[in-house]
Design an enzyme around this catalytic site. Sequence first.
Site, mmCIF file in Angstrom:
data_model
loop_
_atom_site.group_PDB
_atom_site.id
_atom_site.type_symbol
_atom_site.label_atom_id
_atom_site.label_comp_id
_atom_site.label_asym_id
_atom_site.label_seq_id
_atom_site.Cartn_x
_atom_site.Cartn_y
_atom_site.Cartn_z
ATOM 1 N N ILE A 108 -2.767 -3.833 -2.123
ATOM 2 C CA ILE A 108 -4.232 -3.677 -2.975
ATOM 3 C C ILE A 108 -5.262 -4.915 -2.846
ATOM 4 C CG2 ILE A 108 -2.706 -3.057 -5.017
ATOM 5 C CD1 ILE A 108 -2.673 -5.936 -5.857
ATOM 6 N N HIS A 109 -4.986 -5.559 -1.793
ATOM 7 C CA HIS A 109 -6.297 -6.889 -0.845
ATOM 8 C C HIS A 109 -6.210 -6.673 0.327
ATOM 9 C CE1 HIS A 109 -8.406 -10.784 -0.976
ATOM 10 N NE2 HIS A 109 -8.897 -10.437 -1.675
ATOM 11 N N ASP A 116 29.416 -4.153 18.633
ATOM 12 C CA ASP A 116 29.872 -3.467 19.288
ATOM 13 C C ASP A 116 28.907 -2.197 19.688
ATOM 14 O OD1 ASP A 116 29.989 -2.448 17.153
ATOM 15 O OD2 ASP A 116 31.436 -3.177 16.668
ATOM 16 N N ARG A 121 -5.235 10.111 -2.455
ATOM 17 C CA ARG A 121 -4.179 10.325 -3.394
ATOM 18 C C ARG A 121 -5.038 11.042 -4.506
ATOM 19 N NH1 ARG A 121 -0.614 5.224 -6.072
ATOM 20 N NH2 ARG A 121 -3.240 4.804 -6.513
ATOM 21 N N GLU A 142 8.376 7.193 -8.346
ATOM 22 C CA GLU A 142 7.885 5.965 -10.008
ATOM 23 C C GLU A 142 8.609 6.474 -11.083
ATOM 24 O OE1 GLU A 142 3.411 5.608 -9.919
ATOM 25 O OE2 GLU A 142 3.656 8.322 -8.645
ATOM 26 N N ASP A 185 5.990 1.862 -12.312
ATOM 27 C CA ASP A 185 6.147 2.977 -13.159
ATOM 28 C C ASP A 185 7.720 3.219 -13.032
ATOM 29 O OD1 ASP A 185 3.776 4.925 -13.590
ATOM 30 O OD2 ASP A 185 3.518 3.985 -11.983
ATOM 31 N N LYS A 221 -14.925 -0.915 3.999
ATOM 32 C CA LYS A 221 -14.635 -2.221 5.013
ATOM 33 C C LYS A 221 -13.597 -1.825 5.325
ATOM 34 C CE LYS A 221 -16.452 -5.282 1.279
ATOM 35 N NZ LYS A 221 -16.540 -7.386 0.629
#
Length: 309
Positions: free
Chosen positions: A243-244, A291, A87, A146, A178, A41
């Site tokens: 995540i969506h 400035d 990942r 993390e 994390d 997708k």
Amino acid sequence: MLSCPRLTNFSRNLASVAKYQSRKRRALMYMPGDDLRKISKASTLDLDLAVLDCEDAVAMNNKTAARDVICEALQKLDFGRTERGIRVNSVSSGIFESDISCFLNNPCQPDIYMIPKVDTPDECVHINEVVSKISPDPVPIIFQTESAIGLINLHEIIKTFCASSHIIPVAIVFGADDYVSDINGLRDDINAVVYARQKIVTHARAYNLQPIDRVHIEFKDLESLQLESYQGFGFGFTGKQCIHPSQVPIIQEAFSPSASQVEYARSLINSFNENQAAGKGAFTFRGKMIDRPTLLQAQNIVDMYKEYP
């Protein structure tokens, strides 16, 4: 702005290195590496970066299957304009070597790799050593901060990656969940991560890397996602994890300059040039004292707009 000394050591064309560092990554979306249907997708989402995840999104007993699915996806799927990332698992997980060996030996390579939970410079050295034994060319990576110790060591981690022979550091991702767990903080308290977010932005910008903000886990609450995204843009982040699919357009809009911001910036630049020609330094523009630092901020907005007309 500091530059990575390792760039002068690369045999590959420097233009290709600049390509990795200049590509925009507003929305970085994780897709479970063991689910080919969800990965397919990616090309329908007008997404900047799809990360095929072999880490948190995959159960430990399904890592081998996920590697196979990810390799198949890279071979068979057309991702369109979307950048393809993988990942892998962290050095501390004990399976980093298996992951990176599998993927680097695959004939179809991703555009970039992502390495989580980088805590120490020694891990950076190890990552470079492993990669150098497999790949003849430097590999572009995004790494994640993390933990408390990872944040403390961030400067040395960046410098070590920058001095590596086979690693091109491109971006830093803040793994907030994390991190908050590590410091015994509360995730719902935004103040728990303010220091970490600002430190990551500062270090990333100093070395011309992209800082990418935390995941908004309440994926159905799009209003709070929008607010947090605009806040991240204001902090100096270049993008945000998601995540969506519903989060993608909101994030990518928030991390692109608005029409009103561009109009203001262009008008300010024109006014600055006119005042400079008249021999004036600081001047008033729409009720504000202006400035050179303000000019540079306006120029940043215009430059970003050129990337996203």
